[in-house]
Write a protein that holds these residues in place. Structure first.
Motif, PDB file in Angstrom:
ATOM      1  N   PHE A  24       0.348  -1.714  -0.396  1.00 17.34           N
ATOM      2  CA  PHE A  24      -0.084   0.014   0.573  1.00 17.34           C
ATOM      3  C   PHE A  24       0.739   1.312   0.115  1.00 17.34           C
ATOM      4  O   PHE A  24       1.984   1.395   1.033  1.00 17.34           O
ATOM      5  N   PHE A  70      -6.807  15.987   3.726  1.00 13.20           N
ATOM      6  CA  PHE A  70      -6.850  14.785   2.930  1.00 13.20           C
ATOM      7  C   PHE A  70      -7.696  14.033   2.545  1.00 13.20           C
ATOM      8  O   PHE A  70      -7.940  14.394   3.283  1.00 13.20           O
ATOM      9  N   GLY A  72      -8.946  10.262   0.192  1.00 14.33           N
ATOM     10  CA  GLY A  72      -8.551   8.866   0.180  1.00 14.33           C
ATOM     11  C   GLY A  72      -9.465   8.269  -0.586  1.00 14.33           C
ATOM     12  O   GLY A  72     -11.166   8.864  -0.398  1.00 14.33           O
ATOM     13  N   TYR A 136      -5.166   4.114  -5.852  1.00 16.62           N
ATOM     14  CA  TYR A 136      -5.461   5.013  -5.058  1.00 16.62           C
ATOM     15  C   TYR A 136      -5.736   6.275  -5.328  1.00 16.62           C
ATOM     16  O   TYR A 136      -4.412   6.242  -5.849  1.00 16.62           O
ATOM     17  N   ARG A 138      -5.277   9.877  -3.906  1.00 16.66           N
ATOM     18  CA  ARG A 138      -4.794  10.855  -2.882  1.00 16.66           C
ATOM     19  C   ARG A 138      -5.478  12.270  -2.986  1.00 16.66           C
ATOM     20  O   ARG A 138      -4.242  12.697  -3.259  1.00 16.66           O
ATOM     21  N   TYR A 168      -4.298  -2.798   2.551  1.00 17.03           N
ATOM     22  CA  TYR A 168      -4.032  -1.537   2.856  1.00 17.03           C
ATOM     23  C   TYR A 168      -3.313  -2.848   4.476  1.00 17.03           C
ATOM     24  O   TYR A 168      -1.596  -1.922   5.058  1.00 17.03           O
ATOM     25  N   LYS A 196     -10.870  14.743   7.382  1.00 18.30           N
ATOM     26  CA  LYS A 196      -9.640  14.281   7.454  1.00 18.30           C
ATOM     27  C   LYS A 196      -8.521  15.516   7.352  1.00 18.30           C
ATOM     28  O   LYS A 196      -8.499  15.391   6.156  1.00 18.30           O
ATOM     29  N   TYR A 201      -4.140  12.006  13.034  1.00 18.19           N
ATOM     30  CA  TYR A 201      -2.814  10.583  12.450  1.00 18.19           C
ATOM     31  C   TYR A 201      -1.959  10.926  12.942  1.00 18.19           C
ATOM     32  O   TYR A 201      -1.543   9.792  13.801  1.00 18.19           O
ATOM     33  N   ALA A 235      -7.569   3.907  11.470  1.00 20.21           N
ATOM     34  CA  ALA A 235      -7.605   3.696   9.536  1.00 20.21           C
ATOM     35  C   ALA A 235      -8.987   3.895   8.810  1.00 20.21           C
ATOM     36  O   ALA A 235      -9.282   3.083   8.404  1.00 20.21           O
ATOM     37  N   GLY A 301     -13.078   0.980   5.964  1.00 12.58           N
ATOM     38  CA  GLY A 301     -12.313   2.268   5.155  1.00 12.58           C
ATOM     39  C   GLY A 301     -11.903   2.305   3.696  1.00 12.58           C
ATOM     40  O   GLY A 301     -12.329   0.963   3.039  1.00 12.58           O
ATOM     41  N   THR A 302     -11.906   3.307   2.754  1.00 11.68           N
ATOM     42  CA  THR A 302     -11.148   2.954   1.296  1.00 11.68           C
ATOM     43  C   THR A 302     -10.372   2.034   1.482  1.00 11.68           C
ATOM     44  O   THR A 302      -9.838   1.105   0.866  1.00 11.68           O
ATOM     45  N   ALA A 303      -9.022   2.252   2.540  1.00 12.05           N
ATOM     46  CA  ALA A 303      -7.986   1.936   1.858  1.00 12.05           C
ATOM     47  C   ALA A 303      -8.000   0.409   2.464  1.00 12.05           C
ATOM     48  O   ALA A 303      -7.288  -1.053   1.893  1.00 12.05           O
TER      49      ALA A 303
HETATM   50  C1  COI Z   1      -8.383   5.997   3.623  1.00 15.58           C
HETATM   51  O1  COI Z   1      -9.257   4.692   4.057  1.00 15.58           O
HETATM   52  O2  COI Z   1      -8.171   5.612   1.891  1.00 15.58           O
HETATM   53  C2  COI Z   1      -7.343   6.994   4.352  1.00 15.58           C
HETATM   54  O3  COI Z   1      -6.914   7.870   4.240  1.00 15.58           O
HETATM   55  C3  COI Z   1      -7.092   6.250   5.105  1.00 15.58           C
HETATM   56  C4  COI Z   1      -5.626   5.937   5.450  1.00 15.58           C
HETATM   57  C5  COI Z   1      -5.240   6.145   7.122  1.00 15.58           C
HETATM   58  C6  COI Z   1      -5.513   5.176   5.039  1.00 15.58           C
END
Ligand code: COI
Length: 356
Positions: A24, A70, A72, A136, A138, A168, A196, A201, A235, A301-303
């Motif tokens: 990841f 940010f 994701g 992914y 970002r 992830y 976010k 984090y 996460a 979660g997305t990741a």
């Molecule tokens: C996501 O799941 O996209 C996030 O932003 C979590 C990140 C900690 C990877």
């Protein structure tokens, strides 16, 4: 329509083939989207240019006071070659909610979506197709004023970078072990927990390292006041199946409103399952684990996608969830969510957006 200037790289990088295990967030594509903001002028100079280091003054405000947002999200390639993004409207909406909380100027929704589509379209050859992989996305905004006083910046950079990724967690879909943290806290109501932003984090790192040393993948946070109610994993958001009911902590201002969280709630409801978004105390969870009422636990979660949890540790007790393996509902959610994302399961909700 946003006018985006395109500067093509002269040094394209090799695109990882299907033999690449895709850890990841380690490989970045050839191009990135950049747009600047100047007070009085608004967002301007949208461009897609070669992915490269950027130059900022050491006094740039983001380095000192962390004014940044940010997001994701992911793009996928279907078997018949279409390119899909999953619920980008929800990420765009959340990005602007975070921006408002962080005193960052909002990004016009349509421009945001155009930028996502255009960058993904240009970089489509980078979308991996092996099972469990995706591209992914970002997006992020940083405060760039060279100034050491504490105030919102007058200038910003909005950027989008892309990374072909695999799972992830190194565990993949195998259940992860989660540490319920009772010393450190992640966020408090009224703070920035639901935005976010990097600050949430970095706040998690000390506890995460403590958990790692004990052999746990992630930290499950309790509320910052009473340290009694379950919040989220950092996460990912967290779900429990207790006596047949799907339960997840209700959004309260200190929990990130996850897009996959919302997706799980909507899918479970559509399957006729009882779903409760409410306060869940760690005592209730302990009791449910002890009596066997706690049938499944998973993160969303997305990741992380859907990440089954096999063990929970609280204080000095370790609870195994079910037989420690992947629960039936967790598996069904994983299959449905990834099925819709990959165009294999009919998207009756209209969640996917095609990039053409
Ligand atoms: C996501 O799941 O996209 C996030 O932003 C979590 C990140 C900690 C990877």
């Amino acid at each position: 329509m946003l006018d985006i200037k395109f500067i093509k790289t002269e040094n394209p990088k090799p695109i990882p083939g299907p033999e690449n295990p895709l850890v990841f967030g380690t490989i970045f594509t050839d191009h990135m989207f950049v747009m600047d903001y100047t007070e009085g002028q608004g967002w301007h100079d949208a461009r897609i240019e070669p992915y490269a280091p950027i130059s900022l003054e050491p006094s740039a405000m983001v380095f000192h006071y962390g004014q940044e947002m940010f997001e994701g999200l992911k793009a996928y390639k279907t078997e018949d070659g279409r390119i899909l993004m999953f619920r980008p409207d929800k990420n765009i909406e959340r990005a602007n909610n975070s921006n408002r909380r962080l005193m960052i100027p909002e990004i016009p929704e349509e421009d945001f979506l155009t930028a996502l589509k255009e960058l993904v379209r240009i970089e489509q050859a980078w979308i991996p197709t092996k099972e469990g992989t995706s591209l992914y996305i970002r997006p992020f905004v940083i405060a760039t004023d060279p100034f050491l006083g504490v105030r919102p910046s007058y200038t910003y950079k909005f950027m989008i970078i892309l990374s072909p990724v695999g799972a992830y967690y190194p565990e993949g879909l195998n259940p992860v072990k989660i540490w319920i943290e009772d010393e450190y806290v992640r966020a408090v109501r009224g703070g920035i927990g639901e935005a976010k932003t990097g600050g949430n984090y970095v706040a998690s790192l000390a506890a995460q390292m403590k958990a790692h040393e004990e052999g746990y993948s992630q930290v499950l946070w309790l509320d910052g006041v009473e340290r009694k109610y379950i919040e989220e994993v950092g996460a990912m958001n967290i779900f429990f199946k207790i006596n047949g009911t799907v339960v997840t902590p209700q959004l309260n201002g200190s929990i990130l409103p996850g897009v996959t969280r919302r997706t799980c709630v909507e899918l479970c409801k559509s399957w006729g399952l009882p779903v409760e978004e409410r306060k869940v105390s760690v005592d209730e969870l302990e009791e449910a684990a002890r009596t066997g009422a706690l049938e499944e636990v998973w993160g969303s979660g997305t990741a992380a996608v859907i990440s089954p949890v096999g063990h929970l540790r609280y204080e000095n007790e370790v609870f195994q969830i079910g037989d420690g393996g992947i629960g039936e509902l967790s598996q069904k959610l994983y299959d449905t969510v990834t099925g819709i994302q990959l165009g294999k399961v009919e998207d009756t909700f209209g969640w996917t957006v095609e990039v053409k």
